[in-house]
Design a protein around this motif. Sequence first.
Motif, PDB file in Angstrom:
ATOM      1  N   ASN A  89      -8.778  -2.105  -2.206  1.00  0.00           N
ATOM      2  CA  ASN A  89      -7.790  -2.540  -1.229  1.00  0.00           C
ATOM      3  C   ASN A  89      -7.338  -3.970  -1.522  1.00  0.00           C
ATOM      4  O   ASN A  89      -6.146  -4.280  -1.499  1.00  0.00           O
ATOM      5  CB  ASN A  89      -8.408  -2.455   0.161  1.00  0.00           C
ATOM      6  N   ILE A  92      -5.116  -4.075  -4.603  1.00  0.00           N
ATOM      7  CA  ILE A  92      -3.758  -3.585  -4.369  1.00  0.00           C
ATOM      8  C   ILE A  92      -2.962  -4.549  -3.477  1.00  0.00           C
ATOM      9  O   ILE A  92      -1.825  -4.880  -3.760  1.00  0.00           O
ATOM     10  CB  ILE A  92      -3.789  -2.166  -3.719  1.00  0.00           C
ATOM     11  N   SER A  93      -3.620  -5.004  -2.401  1.00  0.00           N
ATOM     12  CA  SER A  93      -2.879  -5.856  -1.463  1.00  0.00           C
ATOM     13  C   SER A  93      -2.841  -7.309  -1.915  1.00  0.00           C
ATOM     14  O   SER A  93      -2.040  -8.100  -1.418  1.00  0.00           O
ATOM     15  CB  SER A  93      -3.505  -5.762  -0.072  1.00  0.00           C
TER      16      SER A  93
ATOM     17  N   GLN B   6      -2.673  -0.137 -14.852  1.00  0.00           N
ATOM     18  CA  GLN B   6      -1.417  -0.301 -14.123  1.00  0.00           C
ATOM     19  C   GLN B   6      -0.841   1.033 -13.639  1.00  0.00           C
ATOM     20  O   GLN B   6      -0.384   1.149 -12.498  1.00  0.00           O
ATOM     21  CB  GLN B   6      -0.415  -1.010 -15.049  1.00  0.00           C
ATOM     22  N   LYS B   9      -2.213   2.308 -10.373  1.00  0.00           N
ATOM     23  CA  LYS B   9      -2.117   1.449  -9.184  1.00  0.00           C
ATOM     24  C   LYS B   9      -1.239   2.068  -8.112  1.00  0.00           C
ATOM     25  O   LYS B   9      -1.548   2.000  -6.924  1.00  0.00           O
ATOM     26  CB  LYS B   9      -1.581   0.068  -9.565  1.00  0.00           C
ATOM     27  N   ALA B  10      -0.137   2.678  -8.535  1.00  0.00           N
ATOM     28  CA  ALA B  10       0.784   3.280  -7.565  1.00  0.00           C
ATOM     29  C   ALA B  10       0.095   4.412  -6.810  1.00  0.00           C
ATOM     30  O   ALA B  10       0.222   4.522  -5.585  1.00  0.00           O
ATOM     31  CB  ALA B  10       2.025   3.798  -8.272  1.00  0.00           C
ATOM     32  N   LEU B  12      -3.086   4.776  -6.332  1.00  0.00           N
ATOM     33  CA  LEU B  12      -4.123   4.177  -5.491  1.00  0.00           C
ATOM     34  C   LEU B  12      -3.517   3.550  -4.234  1.00  0.00           C
ATOM     35  O   LEU B  12      -4.017   3.757  -3.114  1.00  0.00           O
ATOM     36  CB  LEU B  12      -4.851   3.115  -6.319  1.00  0.00           C
ATOM     37  N   ALA B  13      -2.422   2.815  -4.430  1.00  0.00           N
ATOM     38  CA  ALA B  13      -1.758   2.177  -3.286  1.00  0.00           C
ATOM     39  C   ALA B  13      -1.309   3.223  -2.280  1.00  0.00           C
ATOM     40  O   ALA B  13      -1.472   3.068  -1.075  1.00  0.00           O
ATOM     41  CB  ALA B  13      -0.559   1.370  -3.781  1.00  0.00           C
ATOM     42  N   ARG B  14      -0.780   4.319  -2.781  1.00  0.00           N
ATOM     43  CA  ARG B  14      -0.303   5.389  -1.903  1.00  0.00           C
ATOM     44  C   ARG B  14      -1.480   6.036  -1.164  1.00  0.00           C
ATOM     45  O   ARG B  14      -1.400   6.319   0.022  1.00  0.00           O
ATOM     46  CB  ARG B  14       0.437   6.432  -2.732  1.00  0.00           C
ATOM     47  N   LEU B  16      -4.352   4.649  -0.386  1.00  0.00           N
ATOM     48  CA  LEU B  16      -4.869   3.719   0.636  1.00  0.00           C
ATOM     49  C   LEU B  16      -3.927   3.652   1.842  1.00  0.00           C
ATOM     50  O   LEU B  16      -4.382   3.584   2.983  1.00  0.00           O
ATOM     51  CB  LEU B  16      -5.068   2.329   0.026  1.00  0.00           C
ATOM     52  N   GLU B  17      -2.637   3.702   1.577  1.00  0.00           N
ATOM     53  CA  GLU B  17      -1.650   3.657   2.653  1.00  0.00           C
ATOM     54  C   GLU B  17      -1.761   4.898   3.545  1.00  0.00           C
ATOM     55  O   GLU B  17      -1.792   4.816   4.771  1.00  0.00           O
ATOM     56  CB  GLU B  17      -0.249   3.556   2.016  1.00  0.00           C
ATOM     57  N   LYS B  20      -4.824   4.845   5.671  1.00  0.00           N
ATOM     58  CA  LYS B  20      -4.624   3.986   6.837  1.00  0.00           C
ATOM     59  C   LYS B  20      -3.935   4.784   7.954  1.00  0.00           C
ATOM     60  O   LYS B  20      -4.324   4.721   9.112  1.00  0.00           O
ATOM     61  CB  LYS B  20      -3.747   2.793   6.421  1.00  0.00           C
TER      62      LYS B  20
END
Lengths: 199, 26
Positions: A89, A92-93, B6, B9-10, B12-14, B16-17, B20
């Motif tokens: 986290n 990424i952030s 890299q 990352k996209a 992973l970001a998705r 985690l989002e 949430k």
Amino acid sequence: PPPQQSQPSVPLNQDSLQQRLQALLEGVRNCWTYAIFWQSSYDYAGAAVLGWGDGYYKGEEDKEKAKSKASLSTIAEQQHRKKVLRELNSLISGSTATTDDAVDEEVTDTEWFFLVSMTQSFVNGNGLPGQAFFNSCPVWVTGTDRLANSTCERAKQGRVFGLQTIVCIPLANGVVELGSSEFIIQSSDLVNKVRALFN
Amino acid sequence: AVAVPQARKASLARFLEKRKERVSNT
């Protein structure tokens, strides 16, 4: 080479992949937990490699059941998962703040399996995705016994993390893998749907 | 520190989002 591999492979960009994976899971009747696209490429020695292309985690239908299963993992295991999630986290952030409730929520087994998948790759027909790609033939493994007794490490791992069904469908430029914590019997509809969406 | 290529990352970001969102919906 198998006919599917001899077709020119058209690279899909990540937005397009994500849309297709999401459309697949939202558009089918059965309760699939996740879908992953394993992208084919070649390593420096010329060996075929399937690596992470993109993935969509939908989660389990019965969220309470998934949570109670997660709570069966040891405290140390949960702490480890949360620590990794917190680090990811931050990565990424770009922030080290840990005020996010989502990070402290229990990390379910299938979430962990999906996350760990991002680090994996399959060379020369190894693993369920490699096997499907190499033989140009879908692999459908259903039932905890079949997963546990599989020669593929990924199938065994899937069973340990609460999956009951793993399916790998080969395409011209990779493999679509679907996993579920439910027992789902083989269907040609799904295979056709994947091919229609991705080829 | 965790090193993430890299290209991942996209994803992973998705993930985690979405996580949430799932957590806030329960």
